[in-house]
Structures are given as structure tokens and as C-alpha cells.
Scaffold this motif. Structure first.
Motif, short mmCIF file in Angstrom:
data_model
loop_
_atom_site.label_atom_id
_atom_site.label_comp_id
_atom_site.label_asym_id
_atom_site.label_seq_id
_atom_site.Cartn_x
_atom_site.Cartn_y
_atom_site.Cartn_z
N TYR A 23 11.19 -64.78 -72.03
CA TYR A 23 11.05 -65.29 -73.38
C TYR A 23 10.37 -66.65 -73.31
O TYR A 23 10.74 -67.48 -72.49
CB TYR A 23 12.41 -65.44 -74.05
N TYR A 24 9.39 -66.86 -74.17
CA TYR A 24 8.67 -68.13 -74.19
C TYR A 24 8.81 -68.77 -75.56
O TYR A 24 8.77 -68.10 -76.59
CB TYR A 24 7.18 -67.90 -73.89
N HIS A 25 8.97 -70.07 -75.54
CA HIS A 25 9.01 -70.86 -76.78
C HIS A 25 8.16 -72.09 -76.52
O HIS A 25 8.27 -72.73 -75.47
CB HIS A 25 10.44 -71.25 -77.12
N ARG A 26 7.36 -72.41 -77.45
CA ARG A 26 6.41 -73.50 -77.26
C ARG A 26 7.08 -74.85 -76.98
O ARG A 26 6.57 -75.65 -76.22
CB ARG A 26 5.52 -73.60 -78.51
N TYR A 27 8.22 -75.09 -77.60
CA TYR A 27 8.83 -76.41 -77.51
C TYR A 27 10.17 -76.46 -76.77
O TYR A 27 10.60 -77.53 -76.36
CB TYR A 27 9.04 -76.99 -78.91
N ASN A 28 10.83 -75.34 -76.59
CA ASN A 28 12.17 -75.37 -75.98
C ASN A 28 12.11 -75.38 -74.46
O ASN A 28 11.23 -74.76 -73.85
CB ASN A 28 12.99 -74.17 -76.45
N SER A 29 13.08 -76.05 -73.88
CA SER A 29 13.19 -76.11 -72.42
C SER A 29 13.79 -74.82 -71.88
O SER A 29 14.39 -74.04 -72.63
CB SER A 29 14.08 -77.29 -72.03
N ARG A 33 16.41 -72.22 -73.66
CA ARG A 33 16.16 -70.78 -73.69
C ARG A 33 17.36 -70.02 -73.16
O ARG A 33 17.79 -69.03 -73.75
CB ARG A 33 14.92 -70.44 -72.86
N GLU A 69 13.55 -63.62 -81.15
CA GLU A 69 12.37 -63.81 -82.00
C GLU A 69 12.73 -64.60 -83.25
O GLU A 69 11.93 -65.42 -83.71
CB GLU A 69 11.76 -62.46 -82.36
N GLY A 72 12.39 -68.10 -82.67
CA GLY A 72 11.04 -68.58 -82.38
C GLY A 72 10.48 -68.23 -81.03
O GLY A 72 9.42 -68.71 -80.64
N TYR A 73 11.17 -67.39 -80.28
CA TYR A 73 10.71 -67.00 -78.95
C TYR A 73 9.76 -65.81 -79.04
O TYR A 73 9.84 -65.01 -79.95
CB TYR A 73 11.89 -66.65 -78.04
N GLN A 76 7.88 -61.38 -73.55
CA GLN A 76 6.78 -60.87 -72.72
C GLN A 76 7.39 -60.02 -71.62
O GLN A 76 8.14 -60.52 -70.80
CB GLN A 76 5.96 -62.01 -72.15
#
Length: 77
Positions: A23-29, A33, A69, A72-73, A76
Motif C-alpha cells: 500500500y502506498y500513500h503519498r504523505y504517510n510514513s 501505513r 483506499e 488514501g492508500y 499495488q
């Protein structure tokens, strides 16, 4: 030479099998996550209990994906 090629192929297959979904989030560490994932997993566990403990694996996984989601994640595989 032939053994080297075989060894490289085996190593490549082994490494690709170890790759996990992410899982990717633009701003979270990564720590955030992991905390969000734990919360979503707990919600999926609760939903499973509410259904009498009978939830298909794909439904369980989809529950977690939708929860992440909503936070905001991007999933992939």
C-alpha cells in the motif's frame, strides 16, 4: 556457464515469489501505513466475526483494500 544461468533463473524466481503486495500513500510514513493496516485488518476481522466466522479469503482481502483506499492508500499487487 549453464549452471550459472540456471542459478540466476532460480534466484530470480525465488525473489519474485517473496515480493508482497504493498500500500502506498503519498504523505504517510511506513509506520503510519502499518498502523492503518492494523486498523483495517481489525475491521475485517470484526466483519468476519459478524458473518459467523465464514468469510471467503477474497472478501476479507477486499475489505482491507477498501478500508485502506478510504484512508488514501493505493494498493499495488
Amino acid at each position: 556457464m549453464r549452471l550459472l544461468i540456471i542459478a540466476v533463473l532460480i534466484a530470480g524466481f525465488a525473489l519474485s515469489a517473496c515480493r508482497s503486495s504493498e500500500y502506498y500513500h503519498r504523505y504517510n510514513s511506513p509506520a503510519q501505513r502499518d498502523a492503518d493496516y492494523a486498523m483495517c485488518r481489525d475491521q475485517a476481522d470484526y466483519a468476519k466475526v459478524q458473518q459467523g466466522g465464514d468469510m471467503h479469503v477474497s472478501a476479507y482481502k477486499e475489505h482491507i483494500i477498501r478500508c485502506m483506499e478510504a484512508r488514501g492508500y493505493v494498493y499495488q499487487d
